[in-house]
Design a protein around this motif. Sequence first.
Motif, short mmCIF file in Angstrom:
data_model
loop_
_atom_site.label_atom_id
_atom_site.label_comp_id
_atom_site.label_asym_id
_atom_site.label_seq_id
_atom_site.Cartn_x
_atom_site.Cartn_y
_atom_site.Cartn_z
N THR A 3 21.35 -26.45 -16.30
CA THR A 3 20.08 -27.11 -16.62
C THR A 3 19.45 -27.71 -15.38
OG1 THR A 3 19.03 -28.78 -17.99
CG2 THR A 3 21.21 -29.29 -17.17
N LEU A 39 9.79 -21.63 -18.93
CA LEU A 39 9.26 -22.96 -19.23
C LEU A 39 7.79 -22.82 -19.56
CD1 LEU A 39 9.26 -26.14 -19.15
CD2 LEU A 39 8.66 -25.90 -16.72
N THR A 41 4.25 -25.05 -20.43
CA THR A 41 3.70 -26.39 -20.32
C THR A 41 2.18 -26.34 -20.25
OG1 THR A 41 3.71 -28.44 -18.99
CG2 THR A 41 3.94 -26.36 -17.79
N ARG A 79 8.40 -28.07 -28.32
CA ARG A 79 9.14 -27.43 -27.24
C ARG A 79 10.59 -27.88 -27.31
NH1 ARG A 79 7.47 -28.08 -20.98
NH2 ARG A 79 8.91 -29.86 -21.03
N ARG A 81 14.66 -27.12 -25.62
CA ARG A 81 15.40 -26.52 -24.50
C ARG A 81 16.82 -26.21 -24.95
NH1 ARG A 81 18.71 -28.78 -21.03
NH2 ARG A 81 17.93 -30.88 -21.43
N SER A 86 18.11 -23.24 -18.50
CA SER A 86 16.68 -23.37 -18.20
C SER A 86 15.85 -22.56 -19.18
CB SER A 86 16.40 -22.90 -16.77
OG SER A 86 17.11 -23.66 -15.84
N THR A 87 16.39 -22.31 -20.36
CA THR A 87 15.73 -21.52 -21.37
C THR A 87 15.04 -22.42 -22.39
OG1 THR A 87 17.32 -19.71 -21.13
CG2 THR A 87 16.05 -19.78 -23.17
N TYR A 88 13.77 -22.14 -22.64
CA TYR A 88 12.97 -22.97 -23.55
C TYR A 88 12.49 -22.11 -24.73
CZ TYR A 88 12.92 -26.47 -19.88
OH TYR A 88 13.30 -27.40 -18.94
N PHE A 106 20.06 -27.10 -29.24
CA PHE A 106 18.79 -27.35 -28.56
C PHE A 106 18.50 -28.84 -28.48
CE2 PHE A 106 18.29 -22.94 -29.64
CZ PHE A 106 17.44 -22.42 -28.67
N GLU A 109 12.12 -31.59 -27.09
CA GLU A 109 11.33 -32.24 -26.05
C GLU A 109 9.96 -32.67 -26.55
OE1 GLU A 109 13.37 -30.54 -22.00
OE2 GLU A 109 11.34 -29.89 -22.47
#
Length: 532
Positions: A3, A39, A41, A79, A81, A86-88, A106, A109
Amino acid sequence: MSTVNLPRPARAVASSAEEKVDFPVPLVEMLAPGGRGRLYTLSTEEASLAAERHGFRRQPTRAGYLWRNSFQGARAVHRLRLVGTSTYLLSVSDAERDDLVADGRFVDEGVMGYVAAEQRPGAERLLRFANSYEWRVAVESEADRLKALGYRVDGPMGWVHPEWIRAGAIYFGSWNPSSDMVIGATKTWYQRDGDWWGGVRDYYGRDPGVEPSKYNVWKDEDFSNLKPSIGYYDDSEPETLEKHITQASSAGLSFFQFYWYWNSEDRQPRPDVAIEAFKAARNSAAMDFAVTICAHPSGDLRIPRSDHTAAAEALVGRYLNEPNYLRANDGRLIVGLCDHTGLTGDGTAGAGDVRAFVAALRERARTDLNEEILVLSNWEMHVGTDPAVFGADGSYCGVRYDHQPSYVSYVQEMAGYFAAAPRTFMRCAASDFDERPRYPHLIQDPDKIRWYRDQTIELFRQGVGRIRTDIARSTRLSPIDNLVGFYAWNEWHEGGIIEPNVRDGCAYLDVIRSELRLTGGQGCVASGIAPS
């Protein structure tokens, strides 16, 4: 995959500004180091931190434009994670979110943004895709491409705009009785009193009571476009701006950029009649506006250091506090610097003088409005110089004549010009550049007159299309990556005209609307009078 523990955006300031963003903003897709994990955003700040600290890279995938804030008929996008990676994953299902968090796989977020639950004009379905190791989202027109890469459709999420370009134009507020230089020159050369349309009216040559200019040495040229569709006007009158707002907004334009000047002798702003007329217009809420500061190094147009605070107070108190002042995608108020060489007493402003003025303006916006500003310097004046040298956050561009008389070259060089610009950059196009209506009353030497010899509206169409292509392929991390400025709405003395005229009607606005796929308005209204 370990992560990265991405730092979240600073919410104390950003949240207040973002609450005022009432337009869709781009959903940015960032590819994790190693090529696995995505990711998503809406925050340029978060995306930049992911890139700079953790090696994420922005992808040019068309993931659509989402809303920051809820609205009637909205659907929240959560969202999550995948723990230890690093998988969203993005989800519009509260039940799915709860189940994934409950089994410990998970981390939630929070709500990232909003999509529309039902179809709306110009919108496209947003789909979630998956393969054996990650999830992605993209608009439905991207489905075949992603399927070819081994992804399967994992379900619909809602409706978003596949593109949302915000286009505006520089507005020259000089067609009014305060234009002393033009009025005086018109009296001297054309023997007419009180005419601030001198040269334009004369080259047009068809206006009642005005003879074709006897000084016109380009007799075979067609100047029949040199009359506005609404007639020659006084832009200090709100009624004029009401017509311009109707014309622009009906074609999908989002904002006007007004030039702003300081009077160093009186230590106060010069008359801002066009901006004030815009504010007083009954339909002003239909468009945003921004101020671009012109501190020229000559005469009383300078802003010496002793006036920096007073000028900042005037700008913040008169304009930046307006509800329809132009904002970036992150909510910051956008301020331009068309010329900053006059930001000192003797007209030889150095970078330190410019930084001092920008700092004064930032401090005044924070103190009086609790707002942050995004400052854009004029890229044409300082090509190759990092705008941070001047305390600016990025740059905008305008006419870019470059003393080359070829509009073909201008269009061909667009991609390279944009590629060399700073990361935070507002793209632009000039409809034309033609100073001939300034001869002889404003420029007495015909050899010094500049104009594009080969400009056509079809070349303009190509240029605008290249802007859209550049935005679609962009991997910039910029809060203004989908903003476009045009030169100009009404610079009739320089040929920068997208305002409807008696020869071309709405042709230039129609090109902008179609090539940038603008969704606002119902189509250009040349008369400036909205249908009842």
